[in-house]
Design a protein around this motif. Structure first.
Motif, short mmCIF file in Angstrom:
data_model
loop_
_atom_site.label_atom_id
_atom_site.label_comp_id
_atom_site.label_asym_id
_atom_site.label_seq_id
_atom_site.Cartn_x
_atom_site.Cartn_y
_atom_site.Cartn_z
N ALA A 21 0.83 -1.20 0.00
CA ALA A 21 0.00 0.00 0.00
C ALA A 21 0.87 1.25 0.00
CB ALA A 21 -0.94 0.01 1.20
N PHE A 24 2.77 1.31 -3.64
CA PHE A 24 1.97 1.54 -4.85
C PHE A 24 0.75 2.43 -4.61
CE2 PHE A 24 4.21 -2.45 -5.65
CZ PHE A 24 4.90 -2.07 -6.77
N GLY A 25 0.52 2.83 -3.35
CA GLY A 25 -0.60 3.72 -3.06
C GLY A 25 -0.12 5.06 -2.55
N PRO A 28 3.16 6.88 -4.67
CA PRO A 28 2.74 7.52 -5.92
C PRO A 28 1.83 8.72 -5.69
CG PRO A 28 2.55 5.16 -6.11
CD PRO A 28 2.84 5.45 -4.68
N THR A 29 0.95 8.61 -4.65
CA THR A 29 0.07 9.75 -4.37
C THR A 29 0.89 10.98 -4.01
OG1 THR A 29 -1.46 8.16 -3.42
CG2 THR A 29 -1.94 10.48 -3.05
N TYR A 31 3.94 11.50 -4.76
CA TYR A 31 4.71 11.93 -5.93
C TYR A 31 3.82 12.73 -6.89
CZ TYR A 31 7.88 11.72 -9.92
OH TYR A 31 8.69 12.05 -10.96
N ALA A 32 2.55 12.29 -7.01
CA ALA A 32 1.61 13.03 -7.87
C ALA A 32 1.38 14.42 -7.28
CB ALA A 32 0.30 12.28 -8.00
N LEU A 35 4.41 16.41 -8.19
CA LEU A 35 4.43 16.76 -9.61
C LEU A 35 3.41 17.85 -9.93
CD1 LEU A 35 4.72 13.41 -11.63
CD2 LEU A 35 6.41 15.23 -11.43
N ALA A 247 -6.03 12.60 -18.40
CA ALA A 247 -4.75 12.51 -17.68
C ALA A 247 -3.75 11.68 -18.49
CB ALA A 247 -4.97 11.89 -16.30
N TYR A 248 -4.26 10.65 -19.10
CA TYR A 248 -3.43 9.76 -19.93
C TYR A 248 -2.88 10.52 -21.14
CZ TYR A 248 -2.53 5.71 -23.00
OH TYR A 248 -1.97 4.80 -23.85
N ALA A 251 -0.16 12.88 -20.04
CA ALA A 251 1.12 12.23 -19.71
C ALA A 251 1.80 11.65 -20.94
CB ALA A 251 0.89 11.14 -18.67
N ASN A 257 3.60 15.61 -17.66
CA ASN A 257 3.29 14.83 -16.46
C ASN A 257 2.74 15.70 -15.34
OD1 ASN A 257 4.03 12.12 -17.21
ND2 ASN A 257 6.10 12.91 -17.38
N SER A 260 -0.90 16.08 -15.97
CA SER A 260 -1.52 14.80 -15.71
C SER A 260 -1.68 14.58 -14.20
CB SER A 260 -0.65 13.69 -16.31
OG SER A 260 -1.25 12.45 -16.14
N LEU A 268 -8.58 12.69 -7.02
CA LEU A 268 -8.40 12.14 -5.68
C LEU A 268 -9.20 12.95 -4.66
CD1 LEU A 268 -6.92 10.22 -3.73
CD2 LEU A 268 -5.08 11.90 -3.63
N GLN B 14 -5.84 0.28 -5.97
CA GLN B 14 -4.98 1.46 -5.97
C GLN B 14 -5.01 2.24 -7.28
OE1 GLN B 14 -3.94 -1.17 -4.20
NE2 GLN B 14 -3.57 -0.24 -2.22
N LEU B 16 -6.63 4.59 -8.20
CA LEU B 16 -6.76 6.02 -8.01
C LEU B 16 -5.51 6.76 -8.47
CD1 LEU B 16 -8.32 6.58 -4.51
CD2 LEU B 16 -9.04 7.64 -6.63
N PHE B 17 -4.40 6.12 -8.29
CA PHE B 17 -3.14 6.85 -8.46
C PHE B 17 -2.34 6.29 -9.64
CE2 PHE B 17 -4.74 8.11 -4.65
CZ PHE B 17 -4.83 7.08 -3.74
N THR B 19 -1.79 7.11 -12.83
CA THR B 19 -0.87 7.96 -13.57
C THR B 19 0.39 8.19 -12.76
OG1 THR B 19 -2.83 9.06 -14.39
CG2 THR B 19 -0.72 10.10 -14.86
N ALA B 20 0.16 8.47 -11.49
CA ALA B 20 1.29 8.75 -10.62
C ALA B 20 2.18 7.52 -10.48
CB ALA B 20 0.79 9.20 -9.26
N THR B 21 1.54 6.34 -10.41
CA THR B 21 2.33 5.11 -10.27
C THR B 21 3.23 4.93 -11.47
OG1 THR B 21 0.36 4.19 -9.26
CG2 THR B 21 2.14 2.67 -9.76
#
Lengths: 288, 457
Positions: A21, A24-25, A28-29, A31-32, A35, A247-248, A251, A257, A260, A268, B14, B16-17, B19-21
């Protein structure tokens, strides 16, 4: 049995999930988030958010997703609960379990492959249910997937793939209601409808909110269905239909990015806010 | 394809994230690989661009669409010693953008690029030549011999030339011609139209006299390239590398839209995609005229799975002109081959590129469309003539069309076709007239140009 050892073991058991979690949860959150406030290596505050919100594709995408989620969530909550109650009230054990199994089958198909199946159903020239499509005045695939129909089409696809699993879950929730409570209701003269309204529904409340939250998270992430339909319809279903698609594109097509990430963060925030609503309304964090 | 995003709606977890992943993973990969890239900028001058350090004999990876697999197979047969890995993808068809999205992912990772890519989209050159680290290798600054480049039909390399630098090679030419069925013209006593005015008149006439027969289709995303490009409508004007303009209210734009509206109303212009099963069922033997690219030859007429026309019935007429004007052709695709600027075996990539664009083994014997390489095109036309499948002045008309593609229509970074498909196609199908849709189309094009970095005039 020593409770200390038990506690240690419980940490071991949850550690696998926690590590994943975080990796990968949570990471990245974060990091987003990072960014989304940066651009070309500099802190730019809300610039990225202003830019994506001002994009001509943003508002339509929000509307598309909102409409889809509204239709889908309403249908899902209503039909799943009703169907679960009906199936639960069937006395014949074999009949009840076969129906649950049949409901569940579509959910066993992976997302993209179920959309491919729907491509055939939706094309009036090859569809086995073309009569139904003709009934709505749809003669060609392009007419079927015209923008006005898309929220309903995506809601039907999502319901078809997802509802069966939830019916099984709700059935389990109904089984959890103590026999004595149901017995008492019957002795007091409550019929199936009154029992459902005053006993079963209130006792399923947490499960229903759980379903709403999970489905909401999935629904706002609409991506596979419009993506596959877009390719199959040669672009008539736009490649920027949903927020996730946008978003895709940011990116991977525009090489942006930061934009994105800004869309991801907005999604979120909205999903979290709506989820909080269901958590509080459903009393999901209350302890029995 | 795009398996990163194959996610099921029933499994929220997961995602939700997502793009970030992906971005995080990409960052990690960049960090891992950046050490290796540092030493790559050495021996570059001989190619004219910053090439990677070459590794003789390393395997080249080639991306082709399904229709170009025979090209790769022919190369392997002719060059069994060249190490090559062939992968099939959708060729970016219909504006799917899969070429661009995949390459962007590799750019993020700093690794994994294919060496040679085939694309069906003319607009890919405008994209592949731009950016901090453009994907496409420059071909005319020392890498490919000028004499070889000179072997292409005049104007063939225009879509892949940006600021005098050539970034790719055309596989085939795709000018539009007026396909016609001579046996039906004879049967009905009609003559082949040469102007748009005659075309409209014939369409109205056939709708009245022989309902069910058709003179064209606007059901595919390339309809604007056939009708608007061929009618010299200034809808897709690109100036330099960053200016775009579109004018759907220009008299020529409106005139061709009116013709389309009138013929749709009459019923002789249809909205079925020529590649839909329905088109074949409904219109086999009923296609009187069909303005379209030259590759309709093998894709529709001489194809047992499509219209499967009888030999000697189908001809390719010259592109249509406005009355009193000179005829110009539109253009629908015509594939392009790119070499990656990151390739570690540029020698093998060049060998492949020259083979698939010019060799008799592929371009003359197997290619379904008109080769862009002149010598191959001449032989291809002779071969088509010998087969006697097509009637009339087939070879000279194709040659004329190939050299008369209107140069007022540009090649921007985005896909004209996808804008048309999402803005015009559904509303046209629901009965709105094309003339009424022109302003919305204009806005959509301007919006798309803007997000792709163009200054809209």
């Amino acid at each position: 049995m020593a409770t200390g050892q038990q506690a240690r073991m419980s940490y071991v058991f949850v550690s696998g999930y926690t590590v994943l979690a975080v990796a990968f949860g949570l990471v990245p959150t974060l990091y987003a988030l990072y960014l989304s406030v940066m651009r070309d290596g500099r802190f730019v505050g809300v610039d990225n958010f202003v830019r994506v919100v001002g994009d001509f594709r943003f508002l339509p995408a929000v509307q598309h997703v909102a409409l889809f989620v509204a239709i889908w969530l309403t249908c899902l909550l209503a039909f799943v609960v009703v169907l679960a109650l009906v199936v639960h009230s069937i006395g014949q054990r074999w009949l009840s379990s076969s129906i649950r199994f049949i409901y569940y089958i579509p959910g066993a198909l992976a997302g993209a492959s179920s959309v491919v199946l729907w491509l055939f159903l939706l094309d009036p020239t090859v569809s086995p249910v073309s009569a139904v499509l003709h009934l709505f005045g749809l003669e060609t695939f392009v007419q079927t997937v015209s923008p006005g129909n898309l929220p309903v089409i995506f809601a039907i696809i999502a319901f078809w793939t997802g509802a069966g699993g939830w019916i099984v879950v709700m059935y389990g929730a109904l089984n959890n209601i103590p026999r004595e409570v149901m017995e008492a209701a019957r002795i007091d003269g409550a019929g199936p409808i009154r029992t459902a309204r005053h006993i079963q529904l209130p006792m399923m409340r947490k499960w229903i909110s759980y379903m709403a939250i999970m489905s909401l998270a999935a629904g706002t992430q609409l991506f596979v269905e419009p993506r596959v339909l877009s390719q199959a319809s040669k672009g008539v279903v736009p490649i920027d239909y949903s927020l996730n698609q946008l978003a895709y594109l940011y990116a991977f097509k525009q090489n942006d990015n930061n934009g994105s990430a800004a869309i991801a963060v907005l999604l979120l925030v909205v999903s979290l806010a709506l989820s909080m609503f269901f958590v509080i309304k459903g009393g999901l964090f209350e302890r029995d | 394809m795009l398996s990163v995003h194959r996610t099921a709606i029933t499994k929220p977890s997961q995602r939700l994230f997502l793009t970030a992943t992906v971005a995080a993973a990409a960052l990690a990969l960049t960090a891992c690989s950046s050490g290796g890239d540092a030493g790559d900028s050495g021996s570059t001058s001989e190619f004219g661009f910053a090439a990677a350090t070459q590794e003789d004999g390393s395997t080249i990876t080639v991306w082709v669409d399904a229709s170009r697999e025979p090209a790769a197979d022919a190369f392997i047969a002719a060059h069994p010693d060249t190490p090559i890995k062939v992968e099939t993808y959708d060729g970016g068809a219909n504006g799917s953008g899969s070429f661009q999205t995949k390459i962007t992912a590799f750019d993020q990772a700093g690794d994994g690029w294919p060496d040679v890519v085939f694309s069906t989209q003319n607009n890919d050159a405008a994209w592949a030549s731009q950016g901090e680290d453009p994907f496409a290798a420059q071909l005319n600054n020392g890498y490919v011999d000028q004499s070889f480049l000179d072997g292409f039909t005049e104007g063939a390399l225009a879509p892949v030339t940006i600021d005098d630098t050539v970034y790719g090679l055309r596989n085939d030419l795709a000018p539009t011609v007026t396909w016609y069925d001579q046996s039906l013209l004879d049967q009905f006593g009609y003559t082949l139209p040469t102007t748009w005015e005659e075309y409209e008149a014939l369409g109205l006439k056939v709708a009245a006299e022989h309902p069910g027969y058709i003179i064209g289709s606007v059901g595919d995303a390339w309809a604007p390239e056939v009708y608007f490009w061929g009618a010299q409508a200034p809808v897709n004007v690109v100036t330099g590398s960053d200016e775009f303009s579109t004018d759907t209210s220009d008299p020529k734009s409106v005139a061709i839209a009116e013709i389309i509206d009138n013929l749709i109303d009459a019923g002789s212009l249809v909205q079925d995609s020529v590649f839909s099963p329905d088109f074949v069922t409904k219109y086999t033997g009923k296609v009187l005229l069909l303005p379209g690219p030259v590759w309709f030859s093998g894709a529709l007429f001489q194809n047992a799975d499509s219209l499967n026309s009888a030999a000697g019935t189908i001809g390719a007429g010259l592109p249509l002109a406005w009355d009193g004007d000179e005829a110009v052709a539109g253009n629908v695709g015509g594939g392009t081959w790119f070499v990656s600027s990151h390739s570690k075996n540029l020698a093998a990539a060049k060998e492949f590129l020259e083979f698939v664009t010019s060799s008799d083994e592929y371009q003359v014997e197997l290619a379904p469309g008109l080769p862009a390489y002149t010598a191959a095109a001449d032989k291809w036309l002779v071969k088509q003539g010998e087969s006697n499948f097509f009637t009339g002045d087939f070879a000279p008309n194709l040659t004329t069309a190939a050299s008369s593609v209107w140069d007022g229509w540009g090649y921007p970074k985005f896909s004209q076709e996808s804008v048309w498909a999402k803005t015009v196609t559904p509303d046209l199908a629901s009965g709105t007239s094309l003339v009424d849709l022109l302003p919305a189309w204009q806005t959509a094009l301007e919006n798309e140009a803007q997000v792709n970095g163009y200054t809209v005039k």
